[in-house]
Design a protein around this motif. Sequence first.
Motif, PDB file in Angstrom:
ATOM      1  N   SER A  82       0.823  -1.218   0.000  1.00  0.00           N
ATOM      2  CA  SER A  82       0.000   0.000   0.000  1.00  0.00           C
ATOM      3  C   SER A  82       0.850   1.258   0.000  1.00  0.00           C
ATOM      4  O   SER A  82       0.453   2.287  -0.542  1.00  0.00           O
ATOM      5  N   LEU A  83       2.028   1.173   0.604  1.00  0.00           N
ATOM      6  CA  LEU A  83       2.929   2.321   0.655  1.00  0.00           C
ATOM      7  C   LEU A  83       3.449   2.688  -0.733  1.00  0.00           C
ATOM      8  O   LEU A  83       3.901   3.806  -0.964  1.00  0.00           O
ATOM      9  N   VAL A  84       3.354   1.743  -1.665  1.00  0.00           N
ATOM     10  CA  VAL A  84       3.773   1.987  -3.052  1.00  0.00           C
ATOM     11  C   VAL A  84       2.571   2.201  -3.963  1.00  0.00           C
ATOM     12  O   VAL A  84       2.523   3.147  -4.758  1.00  0.00           O
ATOM     13  N   LEU A  85       1.566   1.321  -3.842  1.00  0.00           N
ATOM     14  CA  LEU A  85       0.457   1.315  -4.797  1.00  0.00           C
ATOM     15  C   LEU A  85      -0.387   2.594  -4.756  1.00  0.00           C
ATOM     16  O   LEU A  85      -0.662   3.191  -5.811  1.00  0.00           O
ATOM     17  N   PHE A  86      -0.813   3.022  -3.584  1.00  0.00           N
ATOM     18  CA  PHE A  86      -1.718   4.177  -3.515  1.00  0.00           C
ATOM     19  C   PHE A  86      -1.061   5.486  -3.981  1.00  0.00           C
ATOM     20  O   PHE A  86      -1.644   6.194  -4.815  1.00  0.00           O
ATOM     21  N   PRO A  87       0.130   5.849  -3.493  1.00  0.00           N
ATOM     22  CA  PRO A  87       0.725   7.101  -4.002  1.00  0.00           C
ATOM     23  C   PRO A  87       1.071   7.030  -5.476  1.00  0.00           C
ATOM     24  O   PRO A  87       0.920   8.012  -6.207  1.00  0.00           O
ATOM     25  N   MET A  88       1.528   5.871  -5.932  1.00  0.00           N
ATOM     26  CA  MET A  88       1.898   5.739  -7.336  1.00  0.00           C
ATOM     27  C   MET A  88       0.674   5.922  -8.234  1.00  0.00           C
ATOM     28  O   MET A  88       0.703   6.696  -9.210  1.00  0.00           O
ATOM     29  N   TYR A  89      -0.426   5.258  -7.902  1.00  0.00           N
ATOM     30  CA  TYR A  89      -1.587   5.299  -8.792  1.00  0.00           C
ATOM     31  C   TYR A  89      -2.394   6.585  -8.678  1.00  0.00           C
ATOM     32  O   TYR A  89      -2.874   7.103  -9.688  1.00  0.00           O
ATOM     33  N   PHE A 129      -6.993  -5.089   8.911  1.00  0.00           N
ATOM     34  CA  PHE A 129      -6.459  -5.113   7.546  1.00  0.00           C
ATOM     35  C   PHE A 129      -6.622  -3.747   6.882  1.00  0.00           C
ATOM     36  O   PHE A 129      -5.682  -3.207   6.288  1.00  0.00           O
ATOM     37  N   LEU A 130      -7.821  -3.178   6.983  1.00  0.00           N
ATOM     38  CA  LEU A 130      -8.068  -1.864   6.388  1.00  0.00           C
ATOM     39  C   LEU A 130      -7.257  -0.784   7.087  1.00  0.00           C
ATOM     40  O   LEU A 130      -6.825   0.187   6.457  1.00  0.00           O
ATOM     41  N   GLY A 131      -7.025  -0.978   8.392  1.00  0.00           N
ATOM     42  CA  GLY A 131      -6.196  -0.030   9.131  1.00  0.00           C
ATOM     43  C   GLY A 131      -4.783   0.023   8.605  1.00  0.00           C
ATOM     44  O   GLY A 131      -4.125   1.077   8.655  1.00  0.00           O
ATOM     45  N   ALA A 132      -4.298  -1.095   8.079  1.00  0.00           N
ATOM     46  CA  ALA A 132      -2.957  -1.129   7.503  1.00  0.00           C
ATOM     47  C   ALA A 132      -2.879  -0.310   6.212  1.00  0.00           C
ATOM     48  O   ALA A 132      -1.813   0.200   5.840  1.00  0.00           O
ATOM     49  N   LEU A 133      -4.020  -0.175   5.536  1.00  0.00           N
ATOM     50  CA  LEU A 133      -4.061   0.569   4.270  1.00  0.00           C
ATOM     51  C   LEU A 133      -4.311   2.057   4.463  1.00  0.00           C
ATOM     52  O   LEU A 133      -3.949   2.877   3.598  1.00  0.00           O
ATOM     53  N   LEU A 134      -4.942   2.409   5.579  1.00  0.00           N
ATOM     54  CA  LEU A 134      -5.449   3.761   5.768  1.00  0.00           C
ATOM     55  C   LEU A 134      -4.390   4.865   5.691  1.00  0.00           C
ATOM     56  O   LEU A 134      -4.614   5.879   5.023  1.00  0.00           O
ATOM     57  N   PRO A 135      -3.224   4.728   6.338  1.00  0.00           N
ATOM     58  CA  PRO A 135      -2.244   5.821   6.274  1.00  0.00           C
ATOM     59  C   PRO A 135      -1.816   6.173   4.851  1.00  0.00           C
ATOM     60  O   PRO A 135      -1.799   7.352   4.474  1.00  0.00           O
ATOM     61  N   SER A 136      -1.502   5.159   4.058  1.00  0.00           N
ATOM     62  CA  SER A 136      -1.071   5.414   2.687  1.00  0.00           C
ATOM     63  C   SER A 136      -2.214   5.961   1.833  1.00  0.00           C
ATOM     64  O   SER A 136      -2.024   6.872   1.018  1.00  0.00           O
ATOM     65  N   LEU A 137      -3.433   5.428   2.023  1.00  0.00           N
ATOM     66  CA  LEU A 137      -4.581   5.886   1.243  1.00  0.00           C
ATOM     67  C   LEU A 137      -4.908   7.342   1.553  1.00  0.00           C
ATOM     68  O   LEU A 137      -5.121   8.149   0.638  1.00  0.00           O
ATOM     69  N   CYS A 138      -4.935   7.697   2.834  1.00  0.00           N
ATOM     70  CA  CYS A 138      -5.245   9.090   3.218  1.00  0.00           C
ATOM     71  C   CYS A 138      -4.182  10.060   2.700  1.00  0.00           C
ATOM     72  O   CYS A 138      -4.505  11.140   2.189  1.00  0.00           O
ATOM     73  N   SER A 139      -2.927   9.684   2.829  1.00  0.00           N
ATOM     74  CA  SER A 139      -1.846  10.545   2.336  1.00  0.00           C
ATOM     75  C   SER A 139      -1.919  10.703   0.814  1.00  0.00           C
ATOM     76  O   SER A 139      -1.666  11.788   0.281  1.00  0.00           O
ATOM     77  N   SER A 140      -2.292   9.640   0.133  1.00  0.00           N
ATOM     78  CA  SER A 140      -2.380   9.681  -1.336  1.00  0.00           C
ATOM     79  C   SER A 140      -3.558  10.535  -1.791  1.00  0.00           C
ATOM     80  O   SER A 140      -3.463  11.257  -2.791  1.00  0.00           O
ATOM     81  N   THR A 142       2.816  14.502   4.501  1.00  0.00           N
ATOM     82  CA  THR A 142       1.609  13.987   5.143  1.00  0.00           C
ATOM     83  C   THR A 142       1.907  12.732   5.953  1.00  0.00           C
ATOM     84  O   THR A 142       1.421  12.568   7.077  1.00  0.00           O
ATOM     85  N   GLN A 143       2.724  11.849   5.384  1.00  0.00           N
ATOM     86  CA  GLN A 143       3.108  10.639   6.110  1.00  0.00           C
ATOM     87  C   GLN A 143       3.864  10.969   7.388  1.00  0.00           C
ATOM     88  O   GLN A 143       3.604  10.408   8.450  1.00  0.00           O
ATOM     89  N   GLN A 157       3.371   4.682  11.972  1.00  0.00           N
ATOM     90  CA  GLN A 157       3.044   3.594  11.043  1.00  0.00           C
ATOM     91  C   GLN A 157       4.051   3.511   9.898  1.00  0.00           C
ATOM     92  O   GLN A 157       4.423   2.420   9.456  1.00  0.00           O
ATOM     93  N   LEU A 158       4.532   4.668   9.444  1.00  0.00           N
ATOM     94  CA  LEU A 158       5.502   4.687   8.348  1.00  0.00           C
ATOM     95  C   LEU A 158       6.798   3.997   8.765  1.00  0.00           C
ATOM     96  O   LEU A 158       7.322   3.143   8.050  1.00  0.00           O
TER      97      LEU A 158
END
Length: 479
Positions: free
Chosen positions: A295-302, A412-423, A461-462, A469-470
């Motif tokens: 998620s740390l790669v996919l969300f900001p990249m896309y 599981f969703l909590g693991a995605l949230l930081p990267s998704l919100c920052s993206s 933001t991160q 989390q980062l």
Amino acid sequence: MNSMELGQNVIKGLKVGAMLRLAAQIFTWLNTLILIRLLTPDDYGLMAMTMAFIGIFALMGDFGIGKAIIQAENLTTTQLRQAFTINIVSCLVFFSFFFSIAPVIASFFDEPRVTILVQAVACQHLIMVFHTLPYAMASRKMLFKEREKVQFYTALMTSVVTIAMAASGLDVWSLILGHLFMRLALAIGYSLIAPCWVLPALNFKGFSRMAGFSGIATVNDVLRYFVNVFGNISIGRLLTKADLGVFSVARNLANLPSDKIGELLNHLGLSSFAKLQNERAVAGQYLYKSVQLASLVLFPMYLGMCAISPELITLVLSDKWAAAIVPFQILCLTSPFRMLSEMMATGITAIGEPGKNSRTLLLTILTLPIFFYGIQYGVEGACWAWLSINLISFAFHLKLILPAFALKTSSFLGALLPSLCSSITMLVGLLLLREQLTGQVHEAAQLFLMILAGVLVFSVTQLLLFRRQLFTTLKYLRH
């Protein structure tokens, strides 16, 4: 090998593999962008028509034998010989089948040129006779570094060969022959790093367990491919060849980074999770950590690609592909969730429960009629429908697969949230920045400034909101 040693090997393999995959990815991206400039929407439409049906059966070429070899706890020479026999028979059957029905596929799309193209691509099944066992053994032995070297050199050679053919005026044939060249190069490469020469077997006693797993794995591959190719088939049938070309290129560009990252993670995942199939809680932790890293790669990249797509496509691909800008933006929102779903599917298959994967795919297929509604509004409507289907499918994966790993959906969703919100913050910032820059600077400078700003906004933001989390996620790479 205990779980700690396995974890260290997985991370080490991920590091080395990621570096080699990144190098290969650079060549693949350059190759794709140059080809798109050299070829036309019609060329890509023909290629999409050619691969629509034959691609499904390419996945069935070994009847899941490769995955069964990787997943098996104990593997004997007799089982290898049995697997090789099944592989030979299935590849020959599918080659003959597609060579014969090529005119029927061409008639379905009302495009006579598809006949010879399908017959040419059918030759990939002959190559797969010598590909399946070496590939599976390389994965089973966890030869991550060696395997990525094969991928790297194959990507480099395929790029050179395909571009040379396209520049020579071979049009769609450059894509067809480039695909066959890639298959052949991979078969040779895997045979060099993990040779597996056995004689065919006539006795199949004791093969039933492996056959059962390979059968379900094959069904899952076919179902997943059908879901992914459904859009191409529908657009090719209901819209124009040029529309299919635009959708195909937008989708290929949107999937390119995640497919390469996913290929690496899935190779690692299938062999690694298979070693942990009797330690579900440990496997769940590795899935959790893998998702955090991804998620740390996919969300900001896309989301970054979504933001800069107007400048990216017009500058890199030329104005003839302007129709692909909005479809590309929508599909960029889709790819991270598709990738995360496939990571969960790989994990559940590796720990010996491919049936749960089958259920998620069957439920996803029930949502495909949404695509017929979207396609009424052209390519853009089809892309919005595709986003909806993938989000629903992601929810199915969460519901059915996570319990097998003793993971909660909220965790599981909590693991995605930081990267998704920052993206998302980055995406909004870039859209506002475009309003200020448009017409003030050259497009190339605008693209550069937006990329720079995107990296800055995401990083800040991160660090400000999700520092703990980062750093926790980055520590996974040190073990």
